[in-house]
Design a protein around this motif. Structure first.
Motif, PDB file in Angstrom:
ATOM      1  N   MET A 127      -0.588  41.856 134.506  1.00  0.00           N
ATOM      2  CA  MET A 127       0.675  42.106 133.705  1.00  0.00           C
ATOM      3  C   MET A 127       1.005  43.500 133.778  1.00  0.00           C
ATOM      4  N   THR A 128       2.359  43.531 133.842  1.00  0.00           N
ATOM      5  CA  THR A 128       2.996  45.027 133.631  1.00  0.00           C
ATOM      6  C   THR A 128       3.519  45.291 132.462  1.00  0.00           C
ATOM      7  N   ILE A 129       3.499  46.626 132.173  1.00  0.00           N
ATOM      8  CA  ILE A 129       4.248  47.154 130.805  1.00  0.00           C
ATOM      9  C   ILE A 129       5.632  46.322 130.637  1.00  0.00           C
ATOM     10  N   PHE A 130       6.400  46.071 131.774  1.00  0.00           N
ATOM     11  CA  PHE A 130       7.770  45.413 131.685  1.00  0.00           C
ATOM     12  C   PHE A 130       7.507  44.033 130.975  1.00  0.00           C
ATOM     13  N   GLU A 131       6.559  43.061 131.775  1.00  0.00           N
ATOM     14  CA  GLU A 131       6.385  41.736 131.254  1.00  0.00           C
ATOM     15  C   GLU A 131       5.750  41.694 129.779  1.00  0.00           C
ATOM     16  N   ALA A 132       4.887  42.851 129.396  1.00  0.00           N
ATOM     17  CA  ALA A 132       4.328  42.779 128.336  1.00  0.00           C
ATOM     18  C   ALA A 132       5.476  42.966 127.021  1.00  0.00           C
ATOM     19  N   LEU A 133       6.447  44.024 127.387  1.00  0.00           N
ATOM     20  CA  LEU A 133       7.459  44.548 126.637  1.00  0.00           C
ATOM     21  C   LEU A 133       8.550  43.122 126.409  1.00  0.00           C
ATOM     22  N   ARG A 134       8.791  42.492 127.736  1.00  0.00           N
ATOM     23  CA  ARG A 134       9.611  41.387 127.321  1.00  0.00           C
ATOM     24  C   ARG A 134       9.139  40.300 126.606  1.00  0.00           C
ATOM     25  N   ILE A 135       7.958  40.034 126.390  1.00  0.00           N
ATOM     26  CA  ILE A 135       7.410  39.113 125.271  1.00  0.00           C
ATOM     27  C   ILE A 135       7.944  39.520 124.009  1.00  0.00           C
ATOM     28  N   SER A 136       7.850  40.615 123.674  1.00  0.00           N
ATOM     29  CA  SER A 136       8.320  40.883 122.206  1.00  0.00           C
ATOM     30  C   SER A 136       9.901  40.866 122.279  1.00  0.00           C
ATOM     31  N   HIS A 137      10.328  41.372 123.240  1.00  0.00           N
ATOM     32  CA  HIS A 137      11.963  41.394 123.314  1.00  0.00           C
ATOM     33  C   HIS A 137      12.339  39.955 123.046  1.00  0.00           C
ATOM     34  N   ASP A 138      11.672  38.821 123.759  1.00  0.00           N
ATOM     35  CA  ASP A 138      12.078  37.315 123.262  1.00  0.00           C
ATOM     36  C   ASP A 138      11.780  37.061 121.955  1.00  0.00           C
ATOM     37  N   ILE A 139      10.887  37.417 121.242  1.00  0.00           N
ATOM     38  CA  ILE A 139      10.700  37.223 119.898  1.00  0.00           C
ATOM     39  C   ILE A 139      11.727  37.896 119.091  1.00  0.00           C
ATOM     40  N   GLN A 140      12.207  39.153 119.390  1.00  0.00           N
ATOM     41  CA  GLN A 140      13.041  39.838 118.710  1.00  0.00           C
ATOM     42  C   GLN A 140      14.535  39.217 118.728  1.00  0.00           C
ATOM     43  N   ARG A 141      14.872  38.714 120.112  1.00  0.00           N
ATOM     44  CA  ARG A 141      16.163  37.877 120.150  1.00  0.00           C
ATOM     45  C   ARG A 141      16.318  36.568 119.227  1.00  0.00           C
ATOM     46  N   GLU A 142      15.183  35.961 119.504  1.00  0.00           N
ATOM     47  CA  GLU A 142      15.198  34.743 118.472  1.00  0.00           C
ATOM     48  C   GLU A 142      15.112  34.831 117.056  1.00  0.00           C
ATOM     49  N   LEU A 143      14.369  35.867 116.564  1.00  0.00           N
ATOM     50  CA  LEU A 143      14.296  36.131 115.439  1.00  0.00           C
ATOM     51  C   LEU A 143      15.740  36.348 114.878  1.00  0.00           C
ATOM     52  N   ALA A 144      16.389  37.491 115.637  1.00  0.00           N
ATOM     53  CA  ALA A 144      17.694  38.222 115.186  1.00  0.00           C
ATOM     54  C   ALA A 144      18.637  36.891 115.254  1.00  0.00           C
ATOM     55  N   GLN A 145      18.676  36.042 115.882  1.00  0.00           N
ATOM     56  CA  GLN A 145      19.846  34.933 116.047  1.00  0.00           C
ATOM     57  C   GLN A 145      19.399  33.983 115.103  1.00  0.00           C
ATOM     58  N   LYS A 146      18.028  33.555 114.622  1.00  0.00           N
ATOM     59  CA  LYS A 146      17.972  32.793 113.462  1.00  0.00           C
ATOM     60  C   LYS A 146      18.348  33.331 112.202  1.00  0.00           C
ATOM     61  N   LEU A 147      18.226  34.643 112.145  1.00  0.00           N
ATOM     62  CA  LEU A 147      18.497  35.253 110.933  1.00  0.00           C
ATOM     63  C   LEU A 147      19.942  35.239 110.467  1.00  0.00           C
ATOM     64  N   ILE A 148      20.857  35.681 111.594  1.00  0.00           N
ATOM     65  CA  ILE A 148      22.231  35.430 111.466  1.00  0.00           C
ATOM     66  C   ILE A 148      22.767  34.202 111.086  1.00  0.00           C
ATOM     67  N   ALA A 149      22.008  33.096 111.404  1.00  0.00           N
ATOM     68  CA  ALA A 149      22.594  31.766 111.128  1.00  0.00           C
ATOM     69  C   ALA A 149      22.251  31.309 109.630  1.00  0.00           C
ATOM     70  N   THR A 150      21.500  32.074 109.128  1.00  0.00           N
ATOM     71  CA  THR A 150      20.978  31.800 107.502  1.00  0.00           C
ATOM     72  C   THR A 150      22.265  32.013 106.702  1.00  0.00           C
ATOM     73  N   GLN A 151      22.064  31.313 105.525  1.00  0.00           N
ATOM     74  CA  GLN A 151      23.183  31.495 104.394  1.00  0.00           C
ATOM     75  C   GLN A 151      22.711  31.717 103.106  1.00  0.00           C
ATOM     76  N   GLY A 152      23.214  32.690 102.508  1.00  0.00           N
ATOM     77  CA  GLY A 152      22.971  32.914 101.133  1.00  0.00           C
ATOM     78  C   GLY A 152      21.620  33.612 100.870  1.00  0.00           C
ATOM     79  N   ASP A 153      21.175  33.693  99.505  1.00  0.00           N
ATOM     80  CA  ASP A 153      19.697  34.179  99.403  1.00  0.00           C
ATOM     81  C   ASP A 153      18.658  33.368  99.433  1.00  0.00           C
TER      82      ASP A 153
END
Length: 147
Positions: free
Chosen positions: A1-27
């Motif tokens: 595995m290269t550094i680029f592949e390793a970083l993309r794993i976390s990038h995918d997690i960040q994208r998924e979490l960010a999209q789920k977060l902005i789909a939430t409503q209220g407190d």
């Protein structure tokens, strides 16, 4: 595995979490949980990435500006997280700020993957790419378990 592949794993997690977060409503408990997860992911990733990708790139003149730019964007995202922490999660401004953070995260990840990785690929030797991946993943896993 290269550094680029390793970083993309976390990038995918960040994208998924960010999209789920902005789909939430209220407190909601879901909003709090997703925000906490995204905050942790961004923090752990940025520290490990700076140590095991950007700092090694700064050892070469061609990698200095690229690294400084990326680290500055990490700082901007840290400030956006702090602003969200100080805002009432039930207010409309919280969601607007979360969307701005999600856009910043997406911009940063695209820039890394489409521009920075290509430049770094030319600066780093194959052995370095593999060594940095191992170093990054070790630091990432260690910090993730500690938090």
């Amino acid at each position: 595995m290269t550094i680029f592949e390793a970083l993309r794993i976390s990038h995918d997690i960040q994208r998924e979490l960010a999209q789920k977060l902005i789909a939430t409503q209220g407190d909601s408990s879901e909003r709090h949980a997703l925000f906490s997860q995204l905050k942790q992911e961004l923090a752990v990733h940025s520290v490990a990435e700076e140590r095991h990708f950007y700092i090694p790139l700064m050892q070469q003149d061609a990698g200095v500006d690229l690294s400084r730019h990326a680290i500055a964007e990490h700082h901007q995202m840290d400030e956006m997280i702090e602003d969200l922490e100080e805002t009432d999660p039930s207010s409309p401004s919280w969601l607007a700020q979360a969307k701005a953070l999600a856009e910043k995260v997406e911009h940063h990840l695209k820039e890394e993957e489409r521009t920075f990785f290509q430049m770094a690929g030319k600066l780093l030797r194959d052995k370095e790419k593999q060594q940095l991946a191992g170093d990054y993943l070790s630091a990432y896993d260690e910090m993730k378990q500690a938090s």
